[in-house]
Design a protein around this motif. Structure first.
Motif, mmCIF file in Angstrom:
data_model
loop_
_atom_site.group_PDB
_atom_site.id
_atom_site.type_symbol
_atom_site.label_atom_id
_atom_site.label_comp_id
_atom_site.label_asym_id
_atom_site.label_seq_id
_atom_site.Cartn_x
_atom_site.Cartn_y
_atom_site.Cartn_z
ATOM 1 N N GLY A 202 38.029 48.896 68.389
ATOM 2 C CA GLY A 202 39.180 49.916 68.584
ATOM 3 C C GLY A 202 39.482 51.024 67.661
ATOM 4 N N GLY A 203 38.352 51.233 66.694
ATOM 5 C CA GLY A 203 38.422 52.022 65.577
ATOM 6 C C GLY A 203 38.456 53.571 66.176
ATOM 7 N N THR A 204 38.965 54.383 65.490
ATOM 8 C CA THR A 204 39.086 55.801 65.830
ATOM 9 C C THR A 204 39.020 56.660 64.696
ATOM 10 O OG1 THR A 204 41.428 56.036 65.381
ATOM 11 C CG2 THR A 204 40.959 55.549 67.538
ATOM 12 N N VAL A 205 38.840 57.939 64.977
ATOM 13 C CA VAL A 205 38.353 58.972 63.831
ATOM 14 C C VAL A 205 39.659 60.131 63.530
ATOM 15 C CG1 VAL A 205 35.917 58.515 63.802
ATOM 16 C CG2 VAL A 205 37.020 60.468 64.953
ATOM 17 N N GLY A 206 39.636 60.466 62.238
ATOM 18 C CA GLY A 206 40.594 61.641 61.941
ATOM 19 C C GLY A 206 39.968 63.041 62.307
ATOM 20 N N GLU A 207 40.924 64.063 62.026
ATOM 21 C CA GLU A 207 40.156 65.279 62.865
ATOM 22 C C GLU A 207 39.550 66.047 61.454
ATOM 23 O OE1 GLU A 207 40.247 68.681 65.214
ATOM 24 O OE2 GLU A 207 41.565 66.731 65.597
ATOM 25 N N GLY A 208 38.439 66.269 61.976
ATOM 26 C CA GLY A 208 37.599 67.130 60.956
ATOM 27 C C GLY A 208 36.483 66.148 60.317
ATOM 28 N N ALA A 209 35.401 66.715 59.775
ATOM 29 C CA ALA A 209 34.510 65.969 59.025
ATOM 30 C C ALA A 209 34.595 66.627 57.568
ATOM 31 C CB ALA A 209 33.202 65.879 59.541
ATOM 32 N N PHE A 210 34.042 65.695 56.654
ATOM 33 C CA PHE A 210 33.979 66.240 55.216
ATOM 34 C C PHE A 210 32.477 66.188 54.792
ATOM 35 C CE2 PHE A 210 34.008 65.443 50.671
ATOM 36 C CZ PHE A 210 35.218 66.569 50.268
ATOM 37 N N VAL A 211 32.120 67.076 54.177
ATOM 38 C CA VAL A 211 30.661 67.215 53.698
ATOM 39 C C VAL A 211 30.541 66.996 52.103
ATOM 40 C CG1 VAL A 211 28.669 68.836 53.520
ATOM 41 C CG2 VAL A 211 29.883 69.081 55.563
ATOM 42 N N ASP A 212 30.280 65.851 51.827
ATOM 43 C CA ASP A 212 30.057 65.368 50.620
ATOM 44 C C ASP A 212 28.595 65.569 49.972
ATOM 45 O OD1 ASP A 212 30.160 64.057 48.038
ATOM 46 O OD2 ASP A 212 31.261 62.382 48.809
ATOM 47 N N HIS A 213 28.472 66.930 49.306
ATOM 48 C CA HIS A 213 27.181 67.217 48.834
ATOM 49 C C HIS A 213 26.841 66.169 47.575
ATOM 50 C CE1 HIS A 213 26.737 70.771 51.130
ATOM 51 N NE2 HIS A 213 27.916 70.972 50.889
ATOM 52 N N ALA A 214 27.820 65.813 46.850
ATOM 53 C CA ALA A 214 27.475 64.781 45.679
ATOM 54 C C ALA A 214 26.747 63.527 46.251
ATOM 55 C CB ALA A 214 28.805 64.512 44.808
ATOM 56 N N PHE A 215 27.495 63.036 47.462
ATOM 57 C CA PHE A 215 26.815 61.904 48.031
ATOM 58 C C PHE A 215 25.725 61.848 48.945
ATOM 59 C CE2 PHE A 215 29.340 58.913 45.815
ATOM 60 C CZ PHE A 215 29.179 57.518 46.507
ATOM 61 N N ASN A 216 25.604 63.299 49.267
ATOM 62 C CA ASN A 216 24.489 63.903 50.270
ATOM 63 C C ASN A 216 24.808 63.053 51.782
ATOM 64 O OD1 ASN A 216 22.122 64.974 51.426
ATOM 65 N ND2 ASN A 216 20.721 62.976 50.887
ATOM 66 N N THR A 217 26.076 63.384 51.950
ATOM 67 C CA THR A 217 26.457 62.781 53.233
ATOM 68 C C THR A 217 27.602 63.901 54.111
ATOM 69 O OG1 THR A 217 28.349 61.638 52.323
ATOM 70 C CG2 THR A 217 26.369 60.191 52.545
ATOM 71 N N ILE A 218 27.769 63.400 55.340
ATOM 72 C CA ILE A 218 28.809 63.918 55.983
ATOM 73 C C ILE A 218 29.694 62.627 56.349
ATOM 74 C CG2 ILE A 218 29.473 65.014 58.079
ATOM 75 C CD1 ILE A 218 26.828 66.773 58.222
ATOM 76 N N ASP A 219 31.047 62.893 55.978
ATOM 77 C CA ASP A 219 31.868 61.815 56.131
ATOM 78 C C ASP A 219 33.001 62.070 57.365
ATOM 79 O OD1 ASP A 219 30.794 60.723 53.877
ATOM 80 O OD2 ASP A 219 32.296 61.437 52.421
ATOM 81 N N VAL A 220 33.282 60.945 57.832
ATOM 82 C CA VAL A 220 34.247 60.881 58.825
ATOM 83 C C VAL A 220 35.369 59.876 58.311
ATOM 84 C CG1 VAL A 220 33.006 61.619 60.925
ATOM 85 C CG2 VAL A 220 33.305 59.271 60.292
ATOM 86 N N CYS A 221 36.687 59.982 58.654
ATOM 87 C CA CYS A 221 37.721 59.072 58.223
ATOM 88 C C CYS A 221 37.960 58.138 59.599
ATOM 89 C CB CYS A 221 38.980 59.840 58.034
ATOM 90 S SG CYS A 221 40.016 58.596 57.398
ATOM 91 N N LEU A 222 37.738 56.869 59.448
ATOM 92 C CA LEU A 222 37.914 55.940 60.080
ATOM 93 C C LEU A 222 39.421 55.267 60.092
ATOM 94 C CD1 LEU A 222 34.374 54.057 60.136
ATOM 95 C CD2 LEU A 222 35.009 55.387 61.949
ATOM 96 N N ILE A 223 39.883 54.970 61.046
ATOM 97 C CA ILE A 223 41.144 54.322 61.337
ATOM 98 C C ILE A 223 41.241 53.337 62.244
ATOM 99 C CG2 ILE A 223 43.853 54.950 61.535
ATOM 100 C CD1 ILE A 223 41.881 57.926 61.455
ATOM 101 N N LEU A 224 41.811 52.056 61.942
ATOM 102 C CA LEU A 224 41.688 50.815 62.716
ATOM 103 C C LEU A 224 43.232 50.392 62.759
ATOM 104 C CD1 LEU A 224 40.229 48.894 64.701
ATOM 105 C CD2 LEU A 224 39.737 47.611 62.625
ATOM 106 N N ASP A 225 43.839 50.613 63.926
ATOM 107 C CA ASP A 225 45.251 50.018 64.150
ATOM 108 C C ASP A 225 44.993 48.656 64.472
ATOM 109 O OD1 ASP A 225 47.657 49.335 65.096
ATOM 110 O OD2 ASP A 225 48.114 51.145 66.128
ATOM 111 N N ILE A 226 45.376 47.706 63.792
ATOM 112 C CA ILE A 226 45.058 46.323 64.122
ATOM 113 C C ILE A 226 45.584 45.787 65.321
ATOM 114 C CG2 ILE A 226 45.528 43.753 63.203
ATOM 115 C CD1 ILE A 226 43.321 45.602 61.693
ATOM 116 N N ALA A 227 46.695 46.395 65.788
ATOM 117 C CA ALA A 227 47.307 45.946 67.126
ATOM 118 C C ALA A 227 46.432 46.257 68.237
ATOM 119 C CB ALA A 227 48.683 46.899 67.187
ATOM 120 N N GLN A 228 45.201 47.053 68.036
ATOM 121 C CA GLN A 228 44.304 47.230 68.895
ATOM 122 C C GLN A 228 43.181 46.183 69.129
ATOM 123 O OE1 GLN A 228 45.038 49.584 71.265
ATOM 124 N NE2 GLN A 228 46.940 49.890 70.178
ATOM 125 N N VAL A 229 43.087 45.506 68.038
ATOM 126 C CA VAL A 229 41.981 44.530 68.013
ATOM 127 C C VAL A 229 42.433 43.396 68.965
ATOM 128 C CG1 VAL A 229 40.798 42.747 66.510
ATOM 129 C CG2 VAL A 229 41.480 44.891 65.729
#
Length: 259
Positions: free
Chosen positions: A218-245
């Motif tokens: 039931g996890g969701t993502v935040g608005e927009g991604a973050f390009v992390d050049h130091a880690f060689n990744t594109i990051d998303v922010c995951l948010i899980l409301d425990i009430a949805q499990v």
């Protein structure tokens, strides 16, 4: 050794050696596999470290049969920080990439998850389940309301990841009361392809297993991604409301013991 022969030990890091074992696994995954870097990466000792490590709890999955070297026995790791501890140290790691104002103002008890990884030869087996089960027990017994943290796609080419990022934006965006946003000067729009033009099967094949696991809960993502050049990744922010499990999922993941 077959997967069924593994006798895993799940515990929190309690010593300098434990911390180094966690950082050694992170080096194997983030530096050697993914090509990441950082100011505190120690290539000689083969340790991936950052300034946040001393303040965080490190949940480790240990397989002593893997190696006679204690630094090579850690096969899974999760880094955890409670909202209360974040207030003490001045913030969360995720705040270097996302504006967490909406979460911090929600009144909910927060737990940040990060730097999660599993050794290559243990992926696809039960190792991740053991990590998640131990984490779930910690979460439910600790009374946390919301879990969050950045999760990564390998590489920094937005065009190659347009379909999975767009799928997350259209179908898994967090509700407004929990919708964090990538910091403005690094904000990467994820609404890159119209929803009706996405091949969902193809897009999901490009989504990392960890992100898929959160979505199934039931996890969701935040608005927009973050390009992390130091880690060689594109990051998303995951948010899980425990009430949805669901109760079934809670029961499945709360049998593991950690110490």
């Amino acid at each position: 050794m077959s997967e069924s022969d593994h006798k895993f030990e799940l515990r929190f890091a309690t010593s300098v050696q434990d911390m180094r074992a966690a950082q050694r696994l992170r080096y194997r995954v983030f530096v050697e596999e993914l090509g990441s870097s950082g100011d505190l990466v120690d290539h000689v000792a083969q340790l991936e470290a950052d300034r946040f490590d001393p303040a965080y709890d490190h949940l480790m999955l240990i397989d002593k049969a893997r190696s006679s070297d204690p630094l090579e026995q850690c096969v899974g790791v999760y880094r955890l920080l409670t909202g209360e501890k974040a207030e003490e140290i001045g913030g969360f790691y995720t705040e270097s990439e996302y504006d967490l104002s909406v979460l911090k103002a929600s009144g909910k008890r927060l737990l940040e998850l990060g730097r999660s990884c599993v050794a290559a030869e243990y992926r696809g087996g039960t190792a991740l389940y053991h990590m998640w089960a131990g984490l779930a027990k910690y979460v439910f017994e600790g009374g946390f309301d919301v879990l969050f943290g950045v999760a990564s796609f390998h590489g920094t080419d937005i065009c190659k990841l347009a379909e999975p990022l767009s799928l997350l934006h259209h179908r898994h965006l967090a509700p407004e009361n929990l919708r964090v946003r990538a910091i403005e000067d690094q904000f990467q729009n994820m609404d890159l392809i119209a929803e009706d033009a996405i091949d969902r099967r193809s897009a999901m094949l490009s989504v990392p297993a960890l992100i898929k696991a959160y979505l199934r809960l039931g996890g969701t993502v935040g608005e927009g991604a973050f390009v992390d050049h130091a880690f060689n990744t594109i990051d998303v922010c995951l948010i899980l409301d425990i009430a949805q499990v669901s109760p079934r999922q809670k029961e499945m993941y709360t049998r593991e013991r950690i110490r």
